[in-house]
Design an enzyme around this catalytic site. Structure first.
Site, PDB file in Angstrom:
ATOM      1  CE  LYS A  87     -39.745 -35.897  -6.400  1.00  0.00           C
ATOM      2  NZ  LYS A  87     -40.113 -35.629  -7.809  1.00  0.00           N
TER       3      LYS A  87
HETATM    4  O1  G3P Z   1     -39.432 -34.022 -10.571  1.00  0.00           O
HETATM    5  C1  G3P Z   1     -38.516 -33.080 -10.099  1.00  0.00           C
HETATM    6  C2  G3P Z   1     -37.705 -32.374 -11.143  1.00  0.00           C
HETATM    7  O2  G3P Z   1     -37.104 -33.306 -12.007  1.00  0.00           O
HETATM    8  C3  G3P Z   1     -38.397 -31.233 -11.836  1.00  0.00           C
HETATM    9  O3  G3P Z   1     -37.769 -30.834 -13.010  1.00  0.00           O
HETATM   10  O4  G3P Z   1     -37.740 -29.581 -15.150  1.00  0.00           O
HETATM   11  O5  G3P Z   1     -39.504 -29.064 -13.434  1.00  0.00           O
HETATM   12  O6  G3P Z   1     -37.148 -28.399 -13.054  1.00  0.00           O
HETATM   13  P1  G3P Z   1     -38.062 -29.391 -13.696  1.00  0.00           P
END
Ligand code: G3P
Length: 222
Positions: A87
Site C-alpha cells: 500500500k
Molecule cells: O484504510 C483506509 C481507510 O479505509 C481509512 O478509513 O475510517 O479511517 O477514514 P477511515
C-alpha cells in the site's frame, strides 16, 4: 464486489473470515497503532499473522515517503507472504514506486485517493487497486460516492485498464450498498459495516413467527 475488512485486529479478521464472505484485508499505520503494534519486527510478524488467516489480498502500508525508501520497504513487505499487497500513498514518489512494483509483478494499493485525477494517475502507473476514501470526503461535506462514480466512468472508458476501484473509508452499510450499485470492484470497511448487512426487522419477525408456528404444529410449548 469483493469484501475486504479494514482493520488490523486479528479477532475481527478471524470473525469476518469465519463468516465466509471475506476476500481480503486492508490495514494502515493508524489501524496498526490502534492494536498497539509497533517496531519493524512486530509489524512484519503481524502481517504474517493476518496472512495466516486470510488467503486473499492483504494490504500492508509503507511508512517511507521517498522512492528508494518505498521500494525497499515495499519489497520487504511483499516478501512476507504471497498475498501481500504493498500500500503506497498518492504522492509523486509513490506513483514512481507503483510503476516500479508493477514492472516487478508486485501488487499495489494506492491509498489516500481523493480525486479522479489521482486515481487515473495511479492506474497509469499500474496500481492493482486505487483506494478512494469516501467517508473522509463525506466528513468534509463532499460527496464521496460521486468520486466512486467518476472513477468508474473513467476506468470503464479504457477496457485494457486492469486497476480495481477499492472503495475505502466505508463507514456504514449504505456506503457498501451504494458502492455496489455504482460498480466499485471492492469495498473495505469495519466488521460492523459487513455484519450490518444482515439486519432487517422483518427477517427477525418472520423467523420468530416461523419457529412459533413450527413449535405449535409440533405440539411444543411456544
Ligand atoms: O484504510 C483506509 C481507510 O479505509 C481509512 O478509513 O475510517 O479511517 O477514514 P477511515
Amino acid at each position: 464486489m469483493k469484501f475486504f475488512i479494514d482493520t488490523a485486529n486479528l479477532d475481527q479478521i478471524r470473525e469476518a473470515h469465519d463468516f465466509g464472505v471475506l476476500d481480503g484485508v486492508t490495514t494502515n499505520p493508524s489501524l496498526m497503532a490502534k492494536e498497539g503494534i509497533s517496531g519493524q519486527t512486530n509489524i512484519q510478524q503481524h502481517y504474517v499473522d493476518i496472512c495466516n488467516i486470510v488467503d486473499g489480498d492483504v494490504s500492508a502500508e509503507v511508512i517511507a515517503t521517498d522512492f528508494d525508501g518505498i521500494v525497499h520497504e515495499g519489497e520487504r513487505l511483499a516478501g512476507l507472504a504471497p498475498n501481500i499487497v504493498v500500500k503506497v500513498p498518492m504522492i509523486k514518489d509513490g506513483v514512481k514506486a507503483l510503476k516500479h512494483f508493477s514492472d516487478k509483478g508486485i501488487k499495489t494499493n494506492c491509498t489516500l485517493i481523493f480525486s479522479a485525477g489521482q486515481a487515473l494517475l495511479a492506474a497509469k502507473a499500474g496500481a492493482t487497486y486505487v483506494s478512494p476514501f469516501i467517508g473522509r470526503l463525506d466528513d468534509i461535506s463532499t460527496d464521496g460516492l460521486s468520486l466512486i462514480s467518476e472513477i468508474r466512468t473513467i476506468f470503464d472508458n479504457y477496457k485494457g485498464l486492469k486497476t480495481e476501484i477499492l472503495a475505502a473509508s466505508i463507514r456504514h452499510t449504505m456506503h457498501i450498498i451504494d458502492c455496489a450499485k455504482i460498480g466499485a470492484d471492492v469495498m473495505t470497511g469495519p466488521l460492523a459495516s459487513i455484519t450490518g448487512l444482515l439486519k432487517h426487522p422483518l427477517t427477525d419477525i418472520g423467523l420468530k413467527q416461523f419457529l412459533a408456528d413450527h413449535a405449535k404444529a409440533s405440539g411444543q410449548p411456544v
